[in-house]
Enzyme design. Structure first.
Site, PDB file in Angstrom:
ATOM      1  CE  LYS A   1      -9.394  -8.657  -0.145  1.00  0.00           C
ATOM      2  NZ  LYS A   1      -9.701  -7.555   0.760  1.00  0.00           N
TER       3      LYS A   1
ATOM      4  CE  LYS B   1      -5.111  -1.114  -2.967  1.00  0.00           C
ATOM      5  NZ  LYS B   1      -6.055  -1.442  -1.909  1.00  0.00           N
TER       6      LYS B   1
ATOM      7  CE  LYS C   1       2.477 -10.832   0.980  1.00  0.00           C
ATOM      8  NZ  LYS C   1       2.992 -11.320   2.187  1.00  0.00           N
TER       9      LYS C   1
HETATM   10  P1  TYM Z   1      -4.335  -2.936   5.324  1.00  0.00           P
HETATM   11  O1  TYM Z   1      -3.607  -3.881   6.212  1.00  0.00           O
HETATM   12  O2  TYM Z   1      -4.804  -3.426   4.005  1.00  0.00           O
HETATM   13  O3  TYM Z   1      -3.415  -1.684   5.059  1.00  0.00           O
HETATM   14  C1  TYM Z   1      -2.800  -1.005   6.126  1.00  0.00           C
HETATM   15  C2  TYM Z   1      -2.729   0.478   5.814  1.00  0.00           C
HETATM   16  O4  TYM Z   1      -1.952   0.678   4.637  1.00  0.00           O
HETATM   17  C3  TYM Z   1      -2.697   1.474   3.707  1.00  0.00           C
HETATM   18  N1  TYM Z   1      -2.346   1.063   2.334  1.00  0.00           N
HETATM   19  C4  TYM Z   1      -1.969   1.905   1.376  1.00  0.00           C
HETATM   20  N2  TYM Z   1      -1.777   3.238   1.385  1.00  0.00           N
HETATM   21  C5  TYM Z   1      -1.359   3.804   0.238  1.00  0.00           C
HETATM   22  N3  TYM Z   1      -1.122   3.107  -0.893  1.00  0.00           N
HETATM   23  C6  TYM Z   1      -1.287   1.773  -0.960  1.00  0.00           C
HETATM   24  N4  TYM Z   1      -1.027   1.104  -2.070  1.00  0.00           N
HETATM   25  C7  TYM Z   1      -1.737   1.104   0.221  1.00  0.00           C
HETATM   26  N5  TYM Z   1      -2.013  -0.190   0.540  1.00  0.00           N
HETATM   27  C8  TYM Z   1      -2.391  -0.199   1.835  1.00  0.00           C
HETATM   28  C9  TYM Z   1      -4.149   1.186   4.024  1.00  0.00           C
HETATM   29  O5  TYM Z   1      -4.990   2.213   3.559  1.00  0.00           O
HETATM   30  C10 TYM Z   1      -4.123   1.078   5.533  1.00  0.00           C
HETATM   31  O6  TYM Z   1      -4.203   2.355   6.137  1.00  0.00           O
HETATM   32  N6  TYM Z   1      -8.911  -2.651   7.153  1.00  0.00           N
HETATM   33  C11 TYM Z   1      -7.555  -2.256   7.409  1.00  0.00           C
HETATM   34  C12 TYM Z   1      -7.064  -2.618   8.799  1.00  0.00           C
HETATM   35  C13 TYM Z   1      -7.973  -2.143   9.881  1.00  0.00           C
HETATM   36  C14 TYM Z   1      -8.168  -0.801  10.301  1.00  0.00           C
HETATM   37  C15 TYM Z   1      -9.118  -0.867  11.363  1.00  0.00           C
HETATM   38  C16 TYM Z   1      -7.643   0.419   9.898  1.00  0.00           C
HETATM   39  C17 TYM Z   1      -8.763  -2.940  10.640  1.00  0.00           C
HETATM   40  N7  TYM Z   1      -9.455  -2.153  11.550  1.00  0.00           N
HETATM   41  C18 TYM Z   1      -9.537   0.312  12.023  1.00  0.00           C
HETATM   42  C19 TYM Z   1      -8.068   1.588  10.547  1.00  0.00           C
HETATM   43  C20 TYM Z   1      -9.000   1.512  11.607  1.00  0.00           C
HETATM   44  C21 TYM Z   1      -6.679  -2.926   6.360  1.00  0.00           C
HETATM   45  O7  TYM Z   1      -6.987  -3.984   5.875  1.00  0.00           O
HETATM   46  O8  TYM Z   1      -5.532  -2.269   6.110  1.00  0.00           O
END
Ligand code: TYM
Length: 327
Positions: A112, A193, A196
């Site tokens: 970022k 990848k 959003k």
């Molecule tokens: P976030 O909201 O960015 O994404 C949610 C989930 O989607 C997966 N993901 C992807 N998987 C495959 N290909 C992609 N292009 C792709 N983009 C997103 C992410 O790996 C994720 O599993 N930090 C986390 C949210 C969170 C969390 C937690 C997760 C907060 N606390 C505790 C697990 C445990 C996040 O920002 O995910």
């Protein structure tokens, strides 16, 4: 009994990466034996969100997305992050045993920063909050996409630091990612990848013209259909591979490799992809409309989830308080 936990940020429109990398696993795992906690990470979203109304709207959308895609609150505790303020208490306890160097190594923070996003302290320390999310429920397995694996490893590190000082307080979690690399890291329309924040995403519930427009943006080259090509190098083929049965995929791949008369062009691939996205998510799209029409039920689901999640987190945080001498 195995405890599964994961969270998804309420971004407004969940994309194919969120679905294939995470949400689909969450729904499938929730049908298996074990304890399941899945939450809408609104505390996390505050690192970037500045509009209260929009954040509330996005939380509702995320809940509806989970439910529409088949997550049943009878099978899993479905809750909103900020309904469990205990994780903020735990964040402090973990922060006090965590070195700055660990956070400075976080890819998502470095990425970022490299993209010119001015980091706030919340963004920098958020891996500690994520570790608290995981450790608060004694989670064994954290199903996520590949981009979150490093954060789960950081949770393992923090678990180790705290337990090292104070005894066996927390359970060491393990990340679980989809076996196939394509699903663990779904590409966006530009081949990076899907994310959003990169603006290269395709909303799972898009339909009609907006869907066609999103799919049209998938990057291709100017080679004609007749020219034989390596299907593995073609971005539209990677998108098709997310959806097609093994047989139909092999048929497409073979025709691409062979080239010649009747070989599929990029336009054909994109057209098939639009059909697939429309069809695969059609039942969930319909269910989404029904759910949006019943806000009372959504509130009841969140209230029930909050109660169950909070009781569980409170017990763990109290254990941690006692272990480090705060009680
Ligand atoms: P976030 O909201 O960015 O994404 C949610 C989930 O989607 C997966 N993901 C992807 N998987 C495959 N290909 C992609 N292009 C792709 N983009 C997103 C992410 O790996 C994720 O599993 N930090 C986390 C949210 C969170 C969390 C937690 C997760 C907060 N606390 C505790 C697990 C445990 C996040 O920002 O995910």
């Amino acid at each position: 009994m195995t405890t599964y936990l994961s969270g998804v940020q309420p971004s407004g429109k969940q994309h194919l990466g969120n679905y294939f990398g995470a949400i689909r696993q969450h729904v499938e795992l929730s049908k298996e034996e074990g304890e399941h906690f899945f939450f809408i990470a609104d505390y996390h979203a505050l690192t970037t969100s500045r509009d209260a109304g929009e954040l509330r709207e996005h939380v509702r959308e995320m809940l509806v997305t989970y439910l529409a895609l088949g997550l049943d609150p009878e099978d899993a505790v479905v809750f909103r992050h900020s309904d469990v303020p205990e994780v903020c208490e735990l964040t402090w306890l973990l922060a006090c045993v965590t070195g700055m160097g660990l956070l400075e190594r976080a890819h998502s923070y470095k990425d970022k920063k490299a993209r010119g996003i001015k980091p706030n302290v919340g963004l920098f320390t958020y891996p500690i909050l994520m570790a608290a999310d995981i450790l608060a429920y004694d989670s064994d397995v954290v199903p996520v996409g590949k981009d979150q694996v490093q954060h789960v490893e950081m949770a393992q590190d923090m678990c180790g630091y705290f337990n090292g000082f104070y005894g066996d307080v927390f359970v060491r979690p393990e990340a679980r990612i989809p076996k196939d690399e394509l699903f663990a890291k779904v590409p966006g329309v530009d081949g990076e990848k899907m994310s959003k924040s990169y603006g290269n995403d395709v909303w799972i519930f898009a339909t009609g013209k907006p869907l066609k427009k999103a799919v049209a943006r998938i990057v291709t080259d100017s080679r004609p259909p007749e020219e034989p090509k390596d299907p593995d190098e073609l971005l539209p083929m990677q998108f098709l591979a997310l959806f097609l049965s093994a047989d139909e995929l092999e048929d497409w791949r073979e025709r691409v490799r062979r080239g010649g008369d009747g070989a599929p062009g990029y336009g054909h691939m994109k057209q098939r992809l639009v059909e697939l996205i429309e069809d695969v998510f059609a039942p969930a799209r319909a269910r989404r409309e029904e759910l949006l029409a019943d806000p009372g039920e959504l509130e009841r689901i969140l209230a029930r989830g909050a109660e169950a999640a909070r009781a569980r987190a409170r017990a763990t945080v109290d254990r941690a308080y006692r272990a480090c001498g705060l009680r």
